[in-house]
Every structure is written in C-alpha cells, then in structure tokens.
Design a protein around this motif. Structure first.
Motif, PDB file in Angstrom:
ATOM      1  N   LYS A   1       5.320  10.923  80.453  1.00  0.00           N
ATOM      2  CA  LYS A   1       4.432  12.051  80.743  1.00  0.00           C
ATOM      3  C   LYS A   1       5.176  13.377  80.631  1.00  0.00           C
ATOM      4  O   LYS A   1       4.682  14.345  80.022  1.00  0.00           O
ATOM      5  N   GLU A   2       6.366  13.446  81.214  1.00  0.00           N
ATOM      6  CA  GLU A   2       7.131  14.692  81.214  1.00  0.00           C
ATOM      7  C   GLU A   2       7.623  15.040  79.806  1.00  0.00           C
ATOM      8  O   GLU A   2       7.628  16.216  79.400  1.00  0.00           O
ATOM      9  N   VAL A   3       8.058  14.022  79.047  1.00  0.00           N
ATOM     10  CA  VAL A   3       8.514  14.270  77.678  1.00  0.00           C
ATOM     11  C   VAL A   3       7.360  14.741  76.807  1.00  0.00           C
ATOM     12  O   VAL A   3       7.514  15.667  75.997  1.00  0.00           O
ATOM     13  N   GLN A   4       6.188  14.147  76.982  1.00  0.00           N
ATOM     14  CA  GLN A   4       5.021  14.583  76.201  1.00  0.00           C
ATOM     15  C   GLN A   4       4.676  16.027  76.516  1.00  0.00           C
ATOM     16  O   GLN A   4       4.352  16.814  75.611  1.00  0.00           O
ATOM     17  N   HIS A   5       4.756  16.399  77.790  1.00  0.00           N
ATOM     18  CA  HIS A   5       4.488  17.791  78.186  1.00  0.00           C
ATOM     19  C   HIS A   5       5.461  18.745  77.498  1.00  0.00           C
ATOM     20  O   HIS A   5       5.058  19.796  76.975  1.00  0.00           O
ATOM     21  N   THR A   6       6.741  18.381  77.490  1.00  0.00           N
ATOM     22  CA  THR A   6       7.748  19.215  76.822  1.00  0.00           C
ATOM     23  C   THR A   6       7.436  19.373  75.341  1.00  0.00           C
ATOM     24  O   THR A   6       7.455  20.488  74.802  1.00  0.00           O
ATOM     25  N   LEU A   7       7.131  18.265  74.671  1.00  0.00           N
ATOM     26  CA  LEU A   7       6.859  18.346  73.230  1.00  0.00           C
ATOM     27  C   LEU A   7       5.601  19.148  72.948  1.00  0.00           C
ATOM     28  O   LEU A   7       5.536  19.876  71.945  1.00  0.00           O
ATOM     29  N   ASP A   8       4.594  19.043  73.801  1.00  0.00           N
ATOM     30  CA  ASP A   8       3.372  19.833  73.608  1.00  0.00           C
ATOM     31  C   ASP A   8       3.689  21.321  73.646  1.00  0.00           C
ATOM     32  O   ASP A   8       3.194  22.108  72.819  1.00  0.00           O
ATOM     33  N   MET A   9       4.522  21.736  74.590  1.00  0.00           N
ATOM     34  CA  MET A   9       4.867  23.153  74.721  1.00  0.00           C
ATOM     35  C   MET A   9       5.769  23.613  73.577  1.00  0.00           C
ATOM     36  O   MET A   9       5.638  24.741  73.076  1.00  0.00           O
ATOM     37  N   VAL A  10       6.687  22.748  73.172  1.00  0.00           N
ATOM     38  CA  VAL A  10       7.571  23.089  72.055  1.00  0.00           C
ATOM     39  C   VAL A  10       6.760  23.240  70.774  1.00  0.00           C
ATOM     40  O   VAL A  10       7.012  24.152  69.969  1.00  0.00           O
ATOM     41  N   GLU A  11       5.788  22.370  70.567  1.00  0.00           N
ATOM     42  CA  GLU A  11       4.954  22.464  69.361  1.00  0.00           C
ATOM     43  C   GLU A  11       4.216  23.793  69.304  1.00  0.00           C
ATOM     44  O   GLU A  11       4.006  24.354  68.221  1.00  0.00           O
ATOM     45  N   GLU A  12       3.813  24.320  70.446  1.00  0.00           N
ATOM     46  CA  GLU A  12       3.126  25.616  70.475  1.00  0.00           C
ATOM     47  C   GLU A  12       4.051  26.728  69.997  1.00  0.00           C
ATOM     48  O   GLU A  12       3.622  27.673  69.336  1.00  0.00           O
ATOM     49  N   MET A  13       5.349  26.624  70.314  1.00  0.00           N
ATOM     50  CA  MET A  13       6.310  27.652  69.890  1.00  0.00           C
ATOM     51  C   MET A  13       6.744  27.454  68.444  1.00  0.00           C
ATOM     52  O   MET A  13       7.062  28.416  67.754  1.00  0.00           O
ATOM     53  N   ALA A  14       6.779  26.204  67.971  1.00  0.00           N
ATOM     54  CA  ALA A  14       7.085  25.873  66.575  1.00  0.00           C
ATOM     55  C   ALA A  14       8.461  26.356  66.120  1.00  0.00           C
ATOM     56  O   ALA A  14       8.586  27.204  65.230  1.00  0.00           O
ATOM     57  N   PRO A  15       9.540  25.808  66.695  1.00  0.00           N
ATOM     58  CA  PRO A  15      10.885  26.162  66.218  1.00  0.00           C
ATOM     59  C   PRO A  15      11.130  25.607  64.818  1.00  0.00           C
ATOM     60  O   PRO A  15      10.408  24.725  64.353  1.00  0.00           O
ATOM     61  N   ASP A  16      12.141  26.144  64.157  1.00  0.00           N
ATOM     62  CA  ASP A  16      12.475  25.719  62.793  1.00  0.00           C
ATOM     63  C   ASP A  16      13.301  24.441  62.779  1.00  0.00           C
ATOM     64  O   ASP A  16      13.368  23.753  61.759  1.00  0.00           O
ATOM     65  N   SER A  17      13.952  24.134  63.893  1.00  0.00           N
ATOM     66  CA  SER A  17      14.679  22.864  64.025  1.00  0.00           C
ATOM     67  C   SER A  17      14.661  22.440  65.478  1.00  0.00           C
ATOM     68  O   SER A  17      14.494  23.264  66.397  1.00  0.00           O
ATOM     69  N   LEU A  18      14.831  21.146  65.673  1.00  0.00           N
ATOM     70  CA  LEU A  18      14.747  20.564  67.007  1.00  0.00           C
ATOM     71  C   LEU A  18      15.824  19.480  67.102  1.00  0.00           C
ATOM     72  O   LEU A  18      15.843  18.553  66.290  1.00  0.00           O
ATOM     73  N   THR A  19      16.726  19.618  68.067  1.00  0.00           N
ATOM     74  CA  THR A  19      17.761  18.613  68.262  1.00  0.00           C
ATOM     75  C   THR A  19      17.411  17.814  69.506  1.00  0.00           C
ATOM     76  O   THR A  19      17.346  18.369  70.607  1.00  0.00           O
ATOM     77  N   VAL A  20      17.159  16.524  69.315  1.00  0.00           N
ATOM     78  CA  VAL A  20      16.721  15.654  70.403  1.00  0.00           C
ATOM     79  C   VAL A  20      17.901  14.794  70.852  1.00  0.00           C
ATOM     80  O   VAL A  20      18.373  13.931  70.105  1.00  0.00           O
ATOM     81  N   HIS A  21      18.372  15.038  72.069  1.00  0.00           N
ATOM     82  CA  HIS A  21      19.519  14.314  72.625  1.00  0.00           C
ATOM     83  C   HIS A  21      19.031  13.224  73.567  1.00  0.00           C
ATOM     84  O   HIS A  21      18.120  13.439  74.365  1.00  0.00           O
ATOM     85  N   SER A  22      19.669  12.060  73.496  1.00  0.00           N
ATOM     86  CA  SER A  22      19.517  11.055  74.545  1.00  0.00           C
ATOM     87  C   SER A  22      20.592  11.337  75.582  1.00  0.00           C
ATOM     88  O   SER A  22      21.766  11.469  75.241  1.00  0.00           O
ATOM     89  N   LEU A  23      20.188  11.448  76.831  1.00  0.00           N
ATOM     90  CA  LEU A  23      21.136  11.792  77.885  1.00  0.00           C
ATOM     91  C   LEU A  23      22.331  10.842  77.886  1.00  0.00           C
ATOM     92  O   LEU A  23      22.171   9.620  77.875  1.00  0.00           O
ATOM     93  N   ALA A  24      23.523  11.403  77.871  1.00  0.00           N
ATOM     94  CA  ALA A  24      24.750  10.621  78.005  1.00  0.00           C
ATOM     95  C   ALA A  24      25.429  11.040  79.304  1.00  0.00           C
ATOM     96  O   ALA A  24      25.666  12.230  79.529  1.00  0.00           O
ATOM     97  N   VAL A  25      25.708  10.079  80.160  1.00  0.00           N
ATOM     98  CA  VAL A  25      26.336  10.378  81.442  1.00  0.00           C
ATOM     99  C   VAL A  25      27.840  10.504  81.230  1.00  0.00           C
ATOM    100  O   VAL A  25      28.540   9.513  81.023  1.00  0.00           O
TER     101      VAL A  25
END
Length: 485
Positions: free
Chosen positions: A337-361
């Motif tokens: 749910k939270e990730v979908q919310h983030t992507l919805d908001m990012v799509e509205e801004m429409a950046p030219d690139s997106l770096t998706v990190h998997s959390l590393a501890v």
C-alpha cells in the motif's frame, strides 16, 4: 539467531550470503573451527547448520536432515559447493531465490561479457538459469540492461577505436548532510556540527582537484558526478566557488553528463539551483526515498513530502530537464500500500529517471542496531512491491539501464535504475561496470584506475572530514601513486 558451523576458512562470505538470503529474518553468525568447540556450542541459536568441507566434497546438516555432495574434477570446488548449498537450503526452506546462488558478482557483468563473446540473449538466459539458478525474469532483465549498457559505453572515450586509455570520469564527494538517515552508512556528517569546517574542506577539495586536473591533462573527461552526502548542504557561495574552480581547471568540451545530487529536498533553495544552472549542471537528483510522511519521520529524513514536491517543481521551473529520483523499497513499516502511494505521487511529478533501491541493512547504520535489538519484522520487500515500482517506471516511459546488488538486501532483490531513452545515467553505468578510470576527490571517495587490459587498481581517501583536511597532502600523494605510476 542462526548459527552456521563451518570447518574451513575462506568460505565464510559465500556461506553467510546464501544462508542470510534464505533466512532473512534471522541474525546469521558463521562460526569457524578456530573458535573452539566449547565456544561454538555455548552460542545460543534457534537454528544450527553444520557444514563439513573435505577434499572429496561436503556434508550439510540442517533441520535434522543430512545432505552430501561428492566433488568431481570437472568443476571448480567452490562453485560446485555453492550450487550444492543452494540446493540444500532451497529444499530445506521450500524457497527459490530470484538471483539464485549469485554472491559477490554484479549480475550484468556476466551478461555484458557473454554479449561481447557473441552469445545470443536466449543462450545467456539459459546460462544464468543453469549455472546460477537465476530466475528467467532476472536473467532477462540482466540481458536487457547489458545490451543498453554496451550501446551507451561505445560512446565514451575508453571504448573508442584503438583501445587507448584516454578517457576518464570525475567524482567529487561532499560528505555533509542535513541529518543522518536511519539506514545510511555512507560517508556523511550532519552539517550543523561541521559548519566551521566546510570552507576548509572546500579549500582542500579544490587542492585535490587542482592535482587531478594537472595529472589528467590531455585526457578526455566524459562525465562529472558531484555526490555525497548531500552536495546541496553547501551554501550557494561555497558551491559557486567550488564549481567555478572546477570549470576553470577541467576541459568540459567533451563532457556528456554533469550531475549534482541535490538529494535532500530540505537542502534545496532557489539560490542553490541558480548556481547549478549557472555552471551548466545537466542532471540533478531530488531523492524522496518514500512519499509517506510517517516513514520519513521515522527514518530521520526531515525533508517533508511537500518539500519534495516544491523542490521538484522549482527545479522544473528553472529549466532542469534531467531529474532523477531515488526510492527505497523495504523501509520500516512499508508494504504494498505504501509503495503504491509513493509511485502514484512520483508518477504525477514524472521524473526523467528513477532509481529503485531494495533496502540493504548496512553494518554501520543505525538501522542495523535497531534490527539487532528488535529483528526484521518491520522490513518487508516482496515480489509485489518490486512489481509496483517496475510498472510505475514503465508507465513513466522509463527503461531499465543499470543494476547492482548488495549484501543483506531486503528480499534478496536488486537496485535498478530506470530512465527515459536519451537520459540514461552514464556515470552510473561506468561506476558499476568498471569500464573507465574514475578519478575521485573528497573524503571517503575511492579512485579506480582501469587499465586497457581490464586490470583495476584503487586508491582510497580517508573518510573523516577533519582527517581529510589535515592529511590532504597524503591524499594527493596516494592519487599520484595510482595515476602516475
């Protein structure tokens, strides 16, 4: 706690990586025979795995079951053992890992090399699956990215006809941040406590750049990347002084990409963006990591959702047409749910690139301390959250162009950079694939000299800001030994 008893040295890294990938919720300790039987037995562990390595093969005991492997001369021992251990753990847990038994290897390097050898995409996918147990989806992603990387790297100086090592890229490190985020292990210092040292740091950084410019005179500068930390913690006057000297020292006529990580939205002002525009910065990053305010507060990232939106809008108004955003999946308390919310908001801004990190501890992060105390139940990254991010990137018209993996990565997934065609991050590819010399200046930075035969040598700068300032002559001398000899 999960304890792995191992009777032979030099296998600890691979064993720990594989076991941790199958048991991500457990704290994994690899106990070698040097610890002594009594000490190993005294360690309290909910799960114990015993591994016995011999010349003729290996035995593994897990969950009360014994597994055996007989070594044959037609394969390398460590590789054969890793395949065996992967199969054992897969059977014991009922799981398959998306990246199979790949540890300590950048996945796209394999695809890149096989493409260079003339292998087809399908042949490479089969190679990944048979040799490393990688899923078809991840194998195809690696091939897709490797093809894109090869095409782009043909345009940089190291790959021009003749094979001369005449191209390089420049990294400049600004090791200050507004605050230190919960998950961070990079070389960064809260700027509030170091304000009096920033001018001295910039002075020493310029001295190091002066040496680098003289040493690299006559070579072709392809990309410049100012990272950190958060470079925009510098005041406008400090940034202007640094970039003005940079442009005076180096020949920018062939530079294809000039990046500055604006990073934290709470460090971005109109005056700072004006300085970046003045000096021809072509690419910036505005990195929210998440667009959920509760998570931002929890991880200590004090740039609010509204500040991210305002900073992004301001950068667009000022003419920046190549903006990257970083996201992290698997942050504490975040799920689909939270990730979908983030992507919805990012799509509205429409950046030219997106770096998706998997959390590393990371061991040096405050998050690691929290995990040691409370476990990993708050950290969730899944196939579904990865899919949400990938589909969001594709809806924005972005294609995957670079990929890397780290130890202790949530869900055993990967970090993927997506970008519009024509706006792929060249420096990101160069640093991942190690195809070109990187001259790195600043505290905590690492220079890499790549020779025409593929050999790589490194030179590290000290991480501490005060030490960097006090030992700047030594840092320059380290670089001299790497670049001139």
């Amino acid at each position: 706690m999960l304890a792995v008893e191992l009777n032979r040295a030099n296998y600890e890294y691979d064993v720990h990586s594989l076991v941790k990938a199958f048991y991500p919720e457990e704290q994994v300790s690899v106990l070698t025979s040097e610890m002594g039987e009594a000490k190993r037995e005294s360690l309290k562990a909910d799960i114990r795995i015993r591994i016995l390595l011999e010349e003729c093969g290996a035995s593994v005991r897990v969950d009360g079951a014994d597994y055996h492997w007989d070594f044959t001369e037609n394969q390398e021992f460590k590789y054969g053992f890793k395949c065996f251990l992967y199969r054992v753990l897969s059977q014991a847990t009922g799981r398959k890992l998306p990246w199979g038994n790949l540890t300590g290897i950048r996945p796209t390097k394999i695809a890149y090399q096989l493409l260079e050898e003339g292998k087809s995409g399908q042949e490479i996918v089969e190679y990944y699956r048979e040799k490393y147990y990688v899923s078809a989806e991840k194998a195809e992603l690696s091939v897709d990215i490797a093809r894109r990387e090869r095409a782009l790297l043909r345009t940089v100086s190291h790959h021009r006809k003749g094979g001369e090592d005449n191209g390089y890229s420049l990294y400049i490190g600004i090791p200050f941040c507004p605050t230190t985020c919960l998950y961070c292990s990079f070389t960064s210092f809260p700027v509030s406590g170091y304000r009096k040292l920033v001018d001295a740091y910039v002075d020493c950084l310029i001295r190091e750049l002066e040496y680098a410019a003289e040493c690299c005179r006559g070579k072709i500068l392809d990309t410049v990347y100012v990272g950190g930390g958060t470079p925009t913690t510098l005041e406008p006057e400090q940034m202007d002084r640094l970039l003005a000297r940079l442009k005076a020292l180096f020949d920018f006529s062939a530079v294809k990409e000039f990046t500055v990580e604006a990073g934290r939205a709470d460090s971005i002002t109109e005056a700072k963006l004006q300085v970046l525009r003045k000096h021809g910065v072509s690419r910036i990053s505005i990195n929210p990591q998440t667009m959920n305010q509760e998570t931002l507060d929890y991880i200590g990232r004090r740039a609010s959702v509204e500040q991210v939106q305002q900073a992004y809008g301001l950068a667009r108004e000022m003419g920046f047409d190549n903006i990257n955003m970083d996201l992290i999946l698997g942050l504490p308390g975040e799920g689909e749910k939270e990730v979908q919310h983030t992507l919805d908001m990012v799509e509205e801004m429409a950046p030219d690139s997106l770096t998706v990190h998997s959390l590393a501890v990371k061991r040096a992060s405050r998050l690691n301390q929290m995990v040691q105390e409370t476990g990993t139940h708050m950290l969730r990254n899944t196939d579904e959250t990865m899919r949400i991010a990938e589909e969001g990137a594709r809806r924005l018209g972005l294609v995957p162009y670079y990929l890397y993996r780290q130890k202790n990565m949530s869900g055993n997934f990967e970090n993927v950079g997506y970008a519009k065609e024509g706006k792929l991050g060249i420096y990101n590819i160069l640093i991942m694939e190690e195809k070109q010399t990187i001259v790195a200046c600043g505290a905590g930075s690492i220079s890499k000299r790549v020779y025409p035969d593929g050999r790589i040598e490194r030179s590290e700068n000290v991480k501490d800001v005060t030490s960097f300032i006090e030992r700047i002559d030594e840092m320059i001398d380290r670089k001299r030994k790497l670049l001139e000899e």
